[in-house]
Write a protein that holds these residues in place. Structure first.
Motif, PDB file in Angstrom:
ATOM      1  N   ALA A 198       2.143   4.599  -7.738  1.00 41.18           N
ATOM      2  CA  ALA A 198       1.486   4.793  -6.437  1.00 41.18           C
ATOM      3  C   ALA A 198       0.518   5.984  -6.494  1.00 41.18           C
ATOM      4  O   ALA A 198      -0.239   6.094  -7.445  1.00 41.18           O
ATOM      5  CB  ALA A 198       2.526   4.914  -5.330  1.00 41.18           C
ATOM      6  N   TRP A 199       0.548   6.882  -5.485  1.00 39.83           N
ATOM      7  CA  TRP A 199      -0.485   7.941  -5.480  1.00 39.83           C
ATOM      8  C   TRP A 199      -0.275   8.949  -6.599  1.00 39.83           C
ATOM      9  O   TRP A 199      -1.217   9.651  -6.990  1.00 39.83           O
ATOM     10  CB  TRP A 199      -0.631   8.613  -4.124  1.00 39.83           C
ATOM     11  CG  TRP A 199       0.553   9.316  -3.546  1.00 39.83           C
ATOM     12  CD1 TRP A 199       1.350   8.866  -2.524  1.00 39.83           C
ATOM     13  CD2 TRP A 199       1.069  10.611  -3.920  1.00 39.83           C
ATOM     14  NE1 TRP A 199       2.320   9.801  -2.244  1.00 39.83           N
ATOM     15  CE2 TRP A 199       2.177  10.876  -3.082  1.00 39.83           C
ATOM     16  CE3 TRP A 199       0.712  11.574  -4.882  1.00 39.83           C
ATOM     17  CZ2 TRP A 199       2.933  12.057  -3.182  1.00 39.83           C
ATOM     18  CZ3 TRP A 199       1.462  12.744  -4.973  1.00 39.83           C
ATOM     19  CH2 TRP A 199       2.552  12.971  -4.126  1.00 39.83           C
ATOM     20  N   PHE A 246       7.371   9.181  -8.684  1.00 41.97           N
ATOM     21  CA  PHE A 246       6.728   8.368  -7.647  1.00 41.97           C
ATOM     22  C   PHE A 246       7.030   8.924  -6.258  1.00 41.97           C
ATOM     23  O   PHE A 246       7.966   9.712  -6.098  1.00 41.97           O
ATOM     24  CB  PHE A 246       7.198   6.906  -7.748  1.00 41.97           C
ATOM     25  CG  PHE A 246       8.668   6.710  -8.042  1.00 41.97           C
ATOM     26  CD1 PHE A 246       9.609   6.814  -7.026  1.00 41.97           C
ATOM     27  CD2 PHE A 246       9.105   6.426  -9.336  1.00 41.97           C
ATOM     28  CE1 PHE A 246      10.959   6.616  -7.292  1.00 41.97           C
ATOM     29  CE2 PHE A 246      10.469   6.233  -9.611  1.00 41.97           C
ATOM     30  CZ  PHE A 246      11.392   6.324  -8.583  1.00 41.97           C
ATOM     31  N   TRP A 279      -1.934   4.703   1.103  1.00 42.15           N
ATOM     32  CA  TRP A 279      -0.534   4.397   0.815  1.00 42.15           C
ATOM     33  C   TRP A 279       0.285   4.500   2.092  1.00 42.15           C
ATOM     34  O   TRP A 279       0.119   5.452   2.858  1.00 42.15           O
ATOM     35  CB  TRP A 279       0.018   5.348  -0.246  1.00 42.15           C
ATOM     36  CG  TRP A 279      -0.606   5.115  -1.585  1.00 42.15           C
ATOM     37  CD1 TRP A 279      -1.638   5.827  -2.136  1.00 42.15           C
ATOM     38  CD2 TRP A 279      -0.290   4.073  -2.508  1.00 42.15           C
ATOM     39  NE1 TRP A 279      -1.973   5.277  -3.358  1.00 42.15           N
ATOM     40  CE2 TRP A 279      -1.161   4.202  -3.611  1.00 42.15           C
ATOM     41  CE3 TRP A 279       0.640   3.025  -2.511  1.00 42.15           C
ATOM     42  CZ2 TRP A 279      -1.133   3.344  -4.708  1.00 42.15           C
ATOM     43  CZ3 TRP A 279       0.675   2.168  -3.598  1.00 42.15           C
ATOM     44  CH2 TRP A 279      -0.196   2.325  -4.681  1.00 42.15           C
ATOM     45  N   GLU A 309       2.903  -2.317  -5.137  1.00 42.67           N
ATOM     46  CA  GLU A 309       3.156  -1.928  -6.524  1.00 42.67           C
ATOM     47  C   GLU A 309       4.672  -1.839  -6.704  1.00 42.67           C
ATOM     48  O   GLU A 309       5.400  -1.546  -5.753  1.00 42.67           O
ATOM     49  CB  GLU A 309       2.504  -0.552  -6.743  1.00 42.67           C
ATOM     50  CG  GLU A 309       2.602  -0.017  -8.154  1.00 42.67           C
ATOM     51  CD  GLU A 309       1.731   1.246  -8.335  1.00 42.67           C
ATOM     52  OE1 GLU A 309       0.740   1.410  -7.592  1.00 42.67           O
ATOM     53  OE2 GLU A 309       2.057   2.053  -9.218  1.00 42.67           O
ATOM     54  N   TYR A 324       5.431  -8.750  -4.976  1.00 43.32           N
ATOM     55  CA  TYR A 324       4.541  -7.622  -5.249  1.00 43.32           C
ATOM     56  C   TYR A 324       3.135  -8.187  -5.426  1.00 43.32           C
ATOM     57  O   TYR A 324       2.947  -9.415  -5.406  1.00 43.32           O
ATOM     58  CB  TYR A 324       4.991  -6.848  -6.499  1.00 43.32           C
ATOM     59  CG  TYR A 324       5.021  -7.681  -7.766  1.00 43.32           C
ATOM     60  CD1 TYR A 324       6.155  -8.360  -8.145  1.00 43.32           C
ATOM     61  CD2 TYR A 324       3.886  -7.786  -8.570  1.00 43.32           C
ATOM     62  CE1 TYR A 324       6.180  -9.141  -9.297  1.00 43.32           C
ATOM     63  CE2 TYR A 324       3.896  -8.562  -9.722  1.00 43.32           C
ATOM     64  CZ  TYR A 324       5.041  -9.238 -10.076  1.00 43.32           C
ATOM     65  OH  TYR A 324       5.046 -10.016 -11.218  1.00 43.32           O
ATOM     66  N   TRP A 367       5.983   0.204  -3.508  1.00 41.97           N
ATOM     67  CA  TRP A 367       5.066   1.072  -2.754  1.00 41.97           C
ATOM     68  C   TRP A 367       3.961   0.205  -2.192  1.00 41.97           C
ATOM     69  O   TRP A 367       3.321  -0.550  -2.919  1.00 41.97           O
ATOM     70  CB  TRP A 367       4.482   2.165  -3.657  1.00 41.97           C
ATOM     71  CG  TRP A 367       5.565   3.013  -4.245  1.00 41.97           C
ATOM     72  CD1 TRP A 367       6.160   4.101  -3.666  1.00 41.97           C
ATOM     73  CD2 TRP A 367       6.223   2.815  -5.509  1.00 41.97           C
ATOM     74  NE1 TRP A 367       7.134   4.590  -4.481  1.00 41.97           N
ATOM     75  CE2 TRP A 367       7.203   3.821  -5.622  1.00 41.97           C
ATOM     76  CE3 TRP A 367       6.090   1.883  -6.545  1.00 41.97           C
ATOM     77  CZ2 TRP A 367       8.035   3.927  -6.738  1.00 41.97           C
ATOM     78  CZ3 TRP A 367       6.923   1.987  -7.646  1.00 41.97           C
ATOM     79  CH2 TRP A 367       7.871   3.001  -7.736  1.00 41.97           C
ATOM     80  N   LYS A 368       3.740   0.355  -0.875  1.00 43.14           N
ATOM     81  CA  LYS A 368       2.729  -0.467  -0.190  1.00 43.14           C
ATOM     82  C   LYS A 368       1.442   0.325   0.020  1.00 43.14           C
ATOM     83  O   LYS A 368       1.476   1.456   0.484  1.00 43.14           O
ATOM     84  CB  LYS A 368       3.255  -0.884   1.185  1.00 43.14           C
ATOM     85  CG  LYS A 368       4.489  -1.778   1.145  1.00 43.14           C
ATOM     86  CD  LYS A 368       4.814  -2.271   2.544  1.00 43.14           C
ATOM     87  CE  LYS A 368       6.035  -3.170   2.538  1.00 43.14           C
ATOM     88  NZ  LYS A 368       7.155  -2.567   3.282  1.00 43.14           N
ATOM     89  N   LYS A 369       0.335  -0.326  -0.301  1.00 43.40           N
ATOM     90  CA  LYS A 369      -0.968   0.272  -0.040  1.00 43.40           C
ATOM     91  C   LYS A 369      -1.752  -0.662   0.869  1.00 43.40           C
ATOM     92  O   LYS A 369      -1.880  -1.847   0.559  1.00 43.40           O
ATOM     93  CB  LYS A 369      -1.733   0.458  -1.357  1.00 43.40           C
ATOM     94  CG  LYS A 369      -3.004   1.251  -1.212  1.00 43.40           C
ATOM     95  CD  LYS A 369      -3.713   1.368  -2.550  1.00 43.40           C
ATOM     96  CE  LYS A 369      -4.563   2.607  -2.580  1.00 43.40           C
ATOM     97  NZ  LYS A 369      -5.224   2.757  -3.882  1.00 43.40           N
TER      98      LYS A 369
END
Lengths: 81, 146
Positions: free
Chosen positions: A7-8, A75, B132, B49, B81, B121-123
């Protein structure tokens, strides 16, 4: 060991996975080593309260030992469901 | 018990029918289906993701925990996903038990744990750009009731 980012954290560091040669005893020691490398690592790990860590695909704490670990992943808090 | 992590779309109704078939002495089936929600309007899409390998193991561990806490005949988790659009089915949970209380509680337990302990993880992509989705304190707090 393999170090993975999602992720980020992945976006901030700029890669999903890398091989790291380290003698860090704990996750926190590894974080300090990575932060000392470059600004992008320092930025990603600036606030570890905003991060989660898994060692060998099991969620754990930043004070977890790394002896024998093959894979460490960093994460943000998960958003499944 | 069946855990599926996949990119492809699935038919939640067909999955529920297949899950319910042949349960024999189970009197209750509870299911939950999660959809991509356009919270503020203008959602162009969502990218989910995940952590291949850990995702499957983490969900299986959550399911096994549910099977030990409640009297369940079976449990099913399907989670997608990749790229999704508003209204798409993201995931589903189904539980079967002799009496409804176990199936209801186990389904809620599974959902609460999938939200905060399965590595997804959702974006979201909107007209204003990408972002995000932040984890919510309420989702973390929900775990304390179990």
């Amino acid at each position: 060991m393999d170090v993975l980012y999602f992720a980020w954290v992945r976006e901030r560091i700029g890669l999903p996975k890398e091989q790291v040669v380290t003698s860090a005893a704990t996750v926190l020691d590894l974080v300090e080593e990575l932060k000392a490398r470059e600004e992008r690592y320092a930025a990603a790990f600036a606030d570890i309260s905003a991060l989660r860590v898994a060692v060998d695909q099991e969620l754990t704490d930043f004070d977890a030992p790394l002896a024998g670990a093959r894979e460490v992943a960093f994460f943000p808090p998960m958003t499944g469901g | 018990m069946r855990v599926v992590v996949q990119e492809a779309a699935f038919d939640a109704g067909a999955e529920l029918n297949a899950f319910s078939a042949g349960l024999g002495n189970m009197g209750a089936v509870v299911s939950f289906t999660g959809l991509v929600r356009d919270v503020a309007g203008g959602l162009a899409g969502m990218e989910i993701e995940h952590y291949p390998g850990m995702t499957e193991k983490a969900i299986a561990a959550i399911c096994e925990e549910a099977m030990t806490r409640w009297s369940l005949g079976d449990a099913l988790v399907i989670h997608r996903y990749g790229a999704l659009a508003a209204g798409d089915t993201i995931m589903m949970v189904a539980t079967a038990s002799r009496h409804r209380v176990d199936a209801f509680q186990a389904a809620e337990f599974l959902m609460d744990y999938l939200k905060s302990r399965a590595p997804f993880w959702k974006k979201e992509t909107t007209g204003q750009g990408d972002g995000w989705v932040a984890a919510r304190d309420e989702d973390e707090d929900a775990l304390t009731r179990w």
